[in-house]
Design an enzyme around this catalytic site. Sequence first.
Site, mmCIF file in Angstrom:
data_model
loop_
_atom_site.group_PDB
_atom_site.id
_atom_site.type_symbol
_atom_site.label_atom_id
_atom_site.label_comp_id
_atom_site.label_asym_id
_atom_site.label_seq_id
_atom_site.Cartn_x
_atom_site.Cartn_y
_atom_site.Cartn_z
ATOM 1 N N SER A 66 45.655 37.400 46.415
ATOM 2 C CA SER A 66 45.844 37.438 47.869
ATOM 3 C C SER A 66 45.384 36.177 48.594
ATOM 4 O O SER A 66 45.664 36.039 49.790
ATOM 5 C CB SER A 66 45.132 38.648 48.470
ATOM 6 O OG SER A 66 46.000 39.747 48.458
ATOM 7 N N LYS A 69 48.132 34.572 50.182
ATOM 8 C CA LYS A 69 48.588 34.999 51.514
ATOM 9 C C LYS A 69 48.143 33.994 52.582
ATOM 10 O O LYS A 69 48.827 33.773 53.573
ATOM 11 C CB LYS A 69 48.041 36.390 51.843
ATOM 12 C CG LYS A 69 48.646 37.493 50.981
ATOM 13 C CD LYS A 69 47.969 38.838 51.210
ATOM 14 C CE LYS A 69 48.668 39.923 50.399
ATOM 15 N NZ LYS A 69 47.816 41.017 49.983
ATOM 16 N N TYR A 191 57.189 37.110 46.196
ATOM 17 C CA TYR A 191 55.807 37.543 46.459
ATOM 18 C C TYR A 191 55.005 37.604 45.155
ATOM 19 O O TYR A 191 53.866 37.142 45.091
ATOM 20 C CB TYR A 191 55.819 38.905 47.168
ATOM 21 C CG TYR A 191 54.449 39.494 47.360
ATOM 22 C CD1 TYR A 191 53.623 39.063 48.391
ATOM 23 C CD2 TYR A 191 53.959 40.479 46.492
ATOM 24 C CE1 TYR A 191 52.347 39.589 48.555
ATOM 25 C CE2 TYR A 191 52.688 41.011 46.654
ATOM 26 C CZ TYR A 191 51.882 40.561 47.682
ATOM 27 O OH TYR A 191 50.627 41.074 47.840
ATOM 28 N N TYR A 244 39.663 42.498 53.062
ATOM 29 C CA TYR A 244 40.035 43.922 52.987
ATOM 30 C C TYR A 244 39.251 44.735 54.022
ATOM 31 O O TYR A 244 38.952 44.233 55.096
ATOM 32 C CB TYR A 244 39.839 44.453 51.562
ATOM 33 C CG TYR A 244 40.479 43.571 50.512
ATOM 34 C CD1 TYR A 244 41.853 43.401 50.466
ATOM 35 C CD2 TYR A 244 39.711 42.874 49.588
ATOM 36 C CE1 TYR A 244 42.451 42.579 49.513
ATOM 37 C CE2 TYR A 244 40.298 42.051 48.624
ATOM 38 C CZ TYR A 244 41.672 41.916 48.602
ATOM 39 O OH TYR A 244 42.257 41.094 47.674
ATOM 40 N N VAL A 262 42.253 39.771 44.570
ATOM 41 C CA VAL A 262 41.791 40.636 43.487
ATOM 42 C C VAL A 262 41.632 39.885 42.162
ATOM 43 O O VAL A 262 41.149 40.452 41.187
ATOM 44 C CB VAL A 262 42.684 41.883 43.282
ATOM 45 C CG1 VAL A 262 42.602 42.815 44.478
ATOM 46 C CG2 VAL A 262 44.117 41.511 42.963
HETATM 47 N N1 GLU Z 1 49.293 40.841 44.075
HETATM 48 C C1 GLU Z 1 48.346 41.780 44.588
HETATM 49 C C2 GLU Z 1 49.041 42.951 45.243
HETATM 50 O O1 GLU Z 1 49.945 42.776 45.996
HETATM 51 C C3 GLU Z 1 47.433 41.082 45.537
HETATM 52 C C4 GLU Z 1 46.306 41.927 45.934
HETATM 53 C C5 GLU Z 1 45.122 41.183 46.456
HETATM 54 O O2 GLU Z 1 44.702 40.174 45.885
HETATM 55 O O3 GLU Z 1 44.607 41.641 47.476
HETATM 56 O O4 GLU Z 1 48.711 44.072 45.009
#
Ligand code: GLU
Length: 318
Positions: A66, A69, A191, A244, A262
Amino acid sequence: MLAAEVPGLLNRIANQVRPLLSQGRLPKYIPQLGRVNKLQFGMAFVTLDGQEVLAGDAETPFSIQSISKLFALMLALERVGDDLWSRVGKEPSGMPFNELVQVDQEAGAARNPFINAGALVITDVLCSTFAQPELALLQTLRQSAGDERVDIDQAVMWSERDTCHRNAAIAHLLKSYGRIKNSVHTVLDTYCRQCALTMSSLQIARSALPLATIEGLSPDGACAKLSAAQRHSVTALMLTCGTYNAAGDFAARIGLPMKSGVGGGIVAVIPGIGCVCAWSPGLDDTGNSLAAGRAIELFAEHTGLSVLGSSTKTYSAQ
Ligand code: GLU
């Protein structure tokens, strides 16, 4: 604290967090991430005036998940400008990052770019902007990290692609509300590739460095093209939504804009100074790296580099 004392501090932090390394849990929902050696820890501190301080496995590549992102948001903002905010909001969701029900209840609105719904919308924007969006992001990160070794881990990519049922459901919901323009297949595929980007703590800290820029200080790099207002929006989102459902707790404990993944990485921006990134694969119950979170907390405590006014410590570049 003087900048010259930071190397000693990072090494002390690496020792202090060692007992935590075995305690965290690996994210088994992406099978390939469940196979990583938990007993790794790295930390990198990179400053706007060119200092780089490393400890432990700071140059070991890991799955950024993430944290991508954040970089996708920076690239989309750079290309599309503030119109991007008509596609994605700036509010915390108060829900798990891969929540479906809220997306449906709110007619496909994506609360922020750091939950999966918002990230899928940002990926859709990149898909509309670039012929090969994941390669555009990869090239941008190679440039901002100053390192051609930044790459996409194909094993992690396929591992997630085979198991991303929730993300597929979110993408279909978004599509049903007309919130994504490209095909669900294209967006999901892109993604999964962006989440499988593999970078070291050092490369991540370098790539996030433009966010620490304040007027008059501007590092080179493709992501340095954001306006001050855009940097403020991104760092505010990191503070309120970057870790989160623990973002409030992290803000109160550490007081720095942060983004975690994660894969066990957490990057923090220190406006006017630089960036610190810590990594350890074991996660706590909120999905944040147990040891990396504690390491950044110790770093903020000892340097006084935090927006929290309570610290009596101060950091000096000389
Ligand atoms: N690729 C993971 C998902 O979409 C990323 C989650 C994360 O790192 O928060 O579930």
